[in-house]
Design a protein around this motif. Structure first.
Motif, PDB file in Angstrom:
ATOM      1  N   PRO A 165       0.811  -1.222   0.000  1.00 17.53           N
ATOM      2  CA  PRO A 165       0.000   0.000   0.000  1.00 17.53           C
ATOM      3  C   PRO A 165       0.841   1.266   0.000  1.00 17.53           C
ATOM      4  O   PRO A 165       2.012   1.266   0.388  1.00 17.53           O
ATOM      5  CB  PRO A 165      -0.809  -0.120   1.299  1.00 17.53           C
ATOM      6  N   ASP A 166       0.219   2.338  -0.421  1.00 19.28           N
ATOM      7  CA  ASP A 166       0.845   3.659  -0.429  1.00 19.28           C
ATOM      8  C   ASP A 166       0.816   4.317   0.942  1.00 19.28           C
ATOM      9  O   ASP A 166       1.714   5.076   1.301  1.00 19.28           O
ATOM     10  CB  ASP A 166       0.126   4.547  -1.449  1.00 19.28           C
ATOM     11  N   SER A 167      -0.249   4.031   1.725  1.00 18.63           N
ATOM     12  CA  SER A 167      -0.350   4.629   3.065  1.00 18.63           C
ATOM     13  C   SER A 167      -1.182   3.752   3.981  1.00 18.63           C
ATOM     14  O   SER A 167      -1.963   2.911   3.532  1.00 18.63           O
ATOM     15  CB  SER A 167      -0.950   6.036   3.000  1.00 18.63           C
ATOM     16  N   PHE A 168      -0.995   3.968   5.287  1.00 21.42           N
ATOM     17  CA  PHE A 168      -1.763   3.326   6.347  1.00 21.42           C
ATOM     18  C   PHE A 168      -2.581   4.418   7.044  1.00 21.42           C
ATOM     19  O   PHE A 168      -2.041   5.472   7.393  1.00 21.42           O
ATOM     20  CB  PHE A 168      -0.835   2.657   7.371  1.00 21.42           C
ATOM     21  N   TRP A 169      -3.868   4.155   7.256  1.00 23.52           N
ATOM     22  CA  TRP A 169      -4.731   5.146   7.887  1.00 23.52           C
ATOM     23  C   TRP A 169      -5.462   4.536   9.081  1.00 23.52           C
ATOM     24  O   TRP A 169      -5.593   3.311   9.197  1.00 23.52           O
ATOM     25  CB  TRP A 169      -5.740   5.725   6.893  1.00 23.52           C
TER      26      TRP A 169
END
Length: 477
Positions: free
Chosen positions: A396-400
């Motif tokens: 993934p590109d980011s973790f939220w």
């Protein structure tokens, strides 16, 4: 609660109709059956709350006679409407003019739900020995059928007689919505659903949840019910309306609920409840494991597929949030709860927020959390990668993460106000990140725009619009 004196109201009917087709679970089948009457001879007035599209709830199948559970009807089989019993994960149930539906027209999470017609019913054949605090039921119209109504019923004499509980519920939507009955019952009791009107119009019932004061906390390492009981892991809604779609596949475990993306080999999101009843003294098991609860045709990821990649097997629901029993900690190590995470993302801002939320619990709060990943492409210790294991695992590109914070209490949905605290962060999946998670604070609205999900949908819109648009300034105080 008060008992109302009403006339004896037997559910006695005989239906003789033609059988059409050879598939006994087809919507066109209308088999002749002889109904078993159900005596309903009283009524209890309790608080009933209606929620749109609340989503399924967590499963807790241990010590069912005293502890709460959610029955999803996945483990049983009953293809005909005729009166009969069926063994389910929660225990034995009695069905009449009702079956376990598996068709595409059955509204359900997972593969199965109850389908009920005429004035049929489905009732527990076992007691909750210590009573119950709350009963939640999901309901929807089957296929293109018209509207119907139903009642929650209860028996206090081992099924010899039954009483109505709460209000009549009207089923008018093809979306599974949730009704919550605050029964606050201390006697031994069993519950069921009785269809009240609508004739041949069929309804689906799924994920009947019994909440007690002993939904699993305490014992074997801590917890001690200090947090006032464990709540549903998905009480505020199902963000993506996860179902049986392979790339939005709903899984529910006692420790969390999630939406799995088969193409990505990672969860889309994971949802869990956190309070003192989830926290004990068990250590980290470090026992990563393939999740065989996924269908056998699915992309079942193993821990070895991350080896040498430069990315951690990053927990979404952290193991440190489930430390009362060894089993609960182990279950956070299913690979369906993992995504490839840059090591410095994992060990710096990500773990920082995890620890901060546990300090809020120590201060007397409970937290409802949804967390996940988005996009493709991250930078680990070995450089940039888009996928792992020959494309089986998306990086993934980011973790939220989004978190709703409340003081310990009950009826959480109804306690949310425009002053309720919401925390939201979105952290790039790379090595060049700050150790301070506060640098990545955003709004819930921003995470919704990023993901397309609808978080905390059960909060009234007038309140939801305020709390989801606000940056959390309290984190900096």
């Amino acid at each position: 609660m008060r008992l109302l004196n009403v006339n004896f109201f037997p559910f006695l009917f005989v239906i003789t109709l033609l059988i059409a087709g050879c598939d006994t679970n087809d919507e066109s089948v209308y088999e002749p059956i002889e109904s078993v009457p159900l005596a309903i001879n009283g009524e209890f007035d309790v608080t009933t709350n209606f929620y749109d599209n609340e989503g399924p709830h967590e499963h807790n199948f241990s010590a069912k006679r005293s502890s709460g559970f959610t029955e999803g009807y996945e483990s049983g089989s009953k293809p005909r409407y005729a009166s009969g019993s069926v063994n389910l994960s929660s225990g034995n149930w009695s069905f009449n003019d009702a079956l376990i539906g598996t068709l595409s027209r059955d509204r359900k999470f997972g593969r199965k739900s109850i389908r009920m017609r005429n004035t049929g019913y489905a009732v527990m054949s076992f007691n909750m020995d210590n009573g119950a605090r709350t009963v939640r039921v999901r309901h929807a119209k089957y296929g293109n059928d018209g509207n119907s109504s139903w009642r929650l019923i209860a028996s206090y004499d081992n099924g010899s007689s039954w009483s109505f509980v709460g209000e009549t519920v009207n089923t008018t939507s093809t979306t599974l919505n949730t009704v919550s009955f605050e029964v606050n019952e201390t006697r031994s009791v069993r519950y069921g659903i009785s269809k009240a009107s609508g004739g041949r119009n069929r309804i689906n019932i799924d994920n009947l949840e019994i909440v007690t004061g002993t939904t699993g906390g305490g014992g074997d390492g801590g917890g001690g019910n200090q947090g006032g009981g464990r709540n549903s892991n998905i009480a505020f809604g199902n963000p993506s309306n996860a179902n049986s779609n392979a790339n939005n596949y709903f899984l529910s475990k006692p420790e969390f609920a999630l939406s799995y993306n088969n193409n990505n080999g990672t969860p889309n999101w994971v949802s869990w409840h956190l309070n003192a009843d989830w926290l004990g003294s068990r250590g980290r098991c470090n026992c990563f494991q393939q999740d065989t609860s996924l269908p056998s045709t699915f992309n079942r990821i193993t821990e070895n597929e991350y080896r040498g990649s430069g990315f951690h097997r990053g927990h979404i629901c952290p193991s440190a949030d489930r430390t009362v029993t060894a089993q609960e900690n182990e279950n956070t190590f299913f690979m369906t709860n993992m995504a490839p995470q840059a090591p410095r993302n994992n060990t710096r801002p990500w773990v920082g927020l995890e620890r901060y939320l546990r300090t809020l619990v120590d201060a007397g709060n409970e937290v409802h959390i949804v967390s996940g990943v988005t996009g493709t492409g991250g930078t680990g210790s070995n450089g940039f990668r888009s996928t792992l294991s020959n494309g089986r695992v998306n990086v993934p590109d980011s973790f939220w993460k989004v978190a709703l914070v409340l003081p310990n209490g009950s009826n959480d949905i109804n306690r949310v106000t425009t002053s309720t605290r919401m925390i939201a962060i979105n952290v790039p999946n790379d090595q060049n990140v700050s150790s301070d998670w506060r640098q990545y604070i955003t709004t819930v609205d921003d995470i919704e725009n990023l993901t397309g999900y609808d978080f905390f949908e059960n909060i009234p819109n007038s309140i939801e619009s305020v709390v989801e648009s606000r940056l959390d300034n309290r984190s900096f105080n």
